[in-house]
Scaffold this active site. Structure first.
Site, PDB file in Angstrom:
ATOM      1  N   CYS A 128      34.017 -57.858-112.230  1.00  0.00           N
ATOM      2  CA  CYS A 128      34.291 -57.665-110.943  1.00  0.00           C
ATOM      3  C   CYS A 128      34.277 -56.274-110.541  1.00  0.00           C
ATOM      4  O   CYS A 128      34.783 -55.053-111.015  1.00  0.00           O
ATOM      5  CB  CYS A 128      35.972 -58.060-110.912  1.00  0.00           C
ATOM      6  N   GLU A 131      33.367 -55.056-103.685  1.00  0.00           N
ATOM      7  CA  GLU A 131      34.459 -55.290-102.829  1.00  0.00           C
ATOM      8  C   GLU A 131      34.128 -55.594-101.463  1.00  0.00           C
ATOM      9  O   GLU A 131      32.916 -55.419-100.975  1.00  0.00           O
ATOM     10  CB  GLU A 131      35.464 -54.085-103.031  1.00  0.00           C
ATOM     11  N   GLY A 135      30.070 -52.823-101.507  1.00  0.00           N
ATOM     12  CA  GLY A 135      29.149 -53.473-102.296  1.00  0.00           C
ATOM     13  C   GLY A 135      28.439 -52.547-102.973  1.00  0.00           C
ATOM     14  O   GLY A 135      28.382 -51.938-104.034  1.00  0.00           O
ATOM     15  N   SER A 136      27.118 -52.173-102.141  1.00  0.00           N
ATOM     16  CA  SER A 136      26.119 -51.063-102.701  1.00  0.00           C
ATOM     17  C   SER A 136      27.020 -49.859-102.568  1.00  0.00           C
ATOM     18  O   SER A 136      26.308 -48.909-103.519  1.00  0.00           O
ATOM     19  CB  SER A 136      24.994 -51.291-101.882  1.00  0.00           C
ATOM     20  N   GLU A 388      23.340 -57.397-107.580  1.00  0.00           N
ATOM     21  CA  GLU A 388      23.045 -56.536-108.433  1.00  0.00           C
ATOM     22  C   GLU A 388      22.042 -55.616-107.904  1.00  0.00           C
ATOM     23  O   GLU A 388      21.182 -54.801-108.517  1.00  0.00           O
ATOM     24  CB  GLU A 388      22.320 -56.865-109.738  1.00  0.00           C
TER      25      GLU A 388
END
Length: 408
Positions: A128, A131, A135-136, A388
């Site tokens: 986790c 949020e 993100g990035s 990712e």
């Protein structure tokens, strides 16, 4: 040091063929059903556990392959079967990598087995990090971890999003802010043990693709975990924060944070997933082009179709080579001085997106229906350019590595 080679050894070939058989006989026949159901395919994960595909031992063997090719080879074969089901099988691995990258030997030995469970009682884990507003942009993370010295406990509060297996996991690995003044350098990773009060599942996302993989928000409200659940331990954290503060005062070099360490280790593996999906779509298109007749001859006799297939296969092979190079470099301790890990993920993910679109085009109207798997493969492939690290973030990482300039 393992030499780089394009040829798998006999053991690797045996594992590859075994995985391909499992993907062909177990994963692929179940793909359409679980895509429609949009549920975690527990029976398939159970079968994977029973034969040893879903197990700590199997992934450890591939992870510690001295050539570095064990993990990308496994990812390609499983995702050739189906991306959604394969992600349900391998999703626990991201949390495991988070522990391997940041944890102590004791933490690794304690928590990773609990992430997988046993063939009779299968478990999954969740990593986790992202949020709603981070993100990035990991520096914008808001989930806080505050140390309660009197009880030797960390108190976690915040909301995570886009978590694979979030809320249904036995073990959650949560990245949180411990020193807000340090931005992304003030992050740490924590184990949230099973059954910990205050952790709950928020919204479950209904997705465009990889629909057999569970993705949800994870809500943390006053979650208390023992001090021993801080990955790496308090002493290592204090030393890292002290170095970060000193370098911040001196305007020094960037310090890697816990989440980024996990993503750096996993990007070539994501590239391999993309290669598997692209290869699957290409094979369907090639078979269709050689058997489908129009105007009295197979459509592959038309240069326009044949050239598309030639380009598809070329991009797949190029993507695989970039993934293998990055994986070999990581396994042999060679630094990614030109962001080779990001290169592999960027090229392979965009190749998968484009190859699966070309496959639909070659199948024409049939490719647009759910009677053929390429429309599902195209939906699945869209995620590779997003999770990712988006393609844009990969280009940013590569540009920074090449130039030495903090490009924004």
């Amino acid at each position: 040091m393992a030499e780089f080679t394009f040829e798998l050894n006999d053991d690797q070939k045996q594992v590859r063929d075994w995985l391909h058989g499992f993907a062909r006989d177990v994963i692929r026949p179940a793909a359409a059903e679980w895509d429609e159901r949009e549920e975690t395919p527990w029976p398939v994960i159970q079968e994977a556990a029973e034969v040893g595909v879903y197990s700590l031992d199997f992934y450890a063997q591939q992870f510690f392959d001295p050539t570095g090719l064990g993990i990308p080879m496994a990812m390609e074969e499983l995702f050739w079967g189906d991306a959604g089901i394969a992600l349900s099988i391998v999703g626990t691995g991201l949390a495991a990598v988070g522990v391997l990258a940041n944890g102590t030997e004791e933490q690794i030995g304690t928590w990773i087995p609990q992430m997988y469970g046993t063939p009779d009682d299968v478990k999954v884990a969740a990593f986790c990090s992202s949020e709603p507003d981070a993100g990035s942009d990991v520096a914008s993370m808001r989930t806080r971890a505050v140390y309660d010295e009197a009880k030797d406990e960390w108190v976690l509060d915040g909301t995570k999003t886009w978590a694979t297996n979030g809320g249904i996991a036995n073990v959650h690995v949560v990245v949180a802010v411990v020193d807000p003044e340090l931005g992304s350098k003030g992050h740490a990773s924590f184990i949230v043990p099973p059954g910990t009060p205050g952790l709950s599942q928020g919204q479950k996302f209904r997705k465009h693709g990889i629909r057999a993989s569970h993705t949800a928000e994870v809500v943390l409200e006053g979650v208390r975990v023992p001090g021993s659940c801080l990955l790496g331990g308090r002493e290592r954290l204090d030393e890292r924060l002290a170095r970060a503060r000193e370098k911040a005062r001196a305007g020094g070099e960037r310090v890697r944070n816990a989440a980024m360490a996990t993503f750096e280790a996993s990007r070539p593996a994501v590239g391999a997933m993309a290669v598997g999906t692209a290869r699957a779509a290409y094979e369907v298109a090639l078979d269709y082009a050689t058997t489908r007749e129009q105007f009295g001859r197979p459509i592959i006799d038309n240069q326009g179709v044949a050239f598309q297939l030639a380009d598809m296969r070329t991009r797949i092979d190029a993507a695989r080579l970039l993934v293998w190079r990055a994986s070999w470099m990581a396994a042999t301790g060679k630094p990614f001085t030109s962001a080779e890990g990001s290169m592999s993920k960027l090229f392979a993910s965009e190749a998968a997106r484009d190859v699966t679109a070309q496959a639909i085009q070659i199948l024409g109207g049939n490719g647009y229906t759910r009677e053929y798997p390429v429309e599902r493969m195209h939906r699945d492939a869209a995620i590779y350019t997003i999770f990712e690290g988006t393609s844009e973030i990969q280009r940013l990482v590569i540009a920074r590595a090449l130039s030495g300039v903090p490009i924004r």
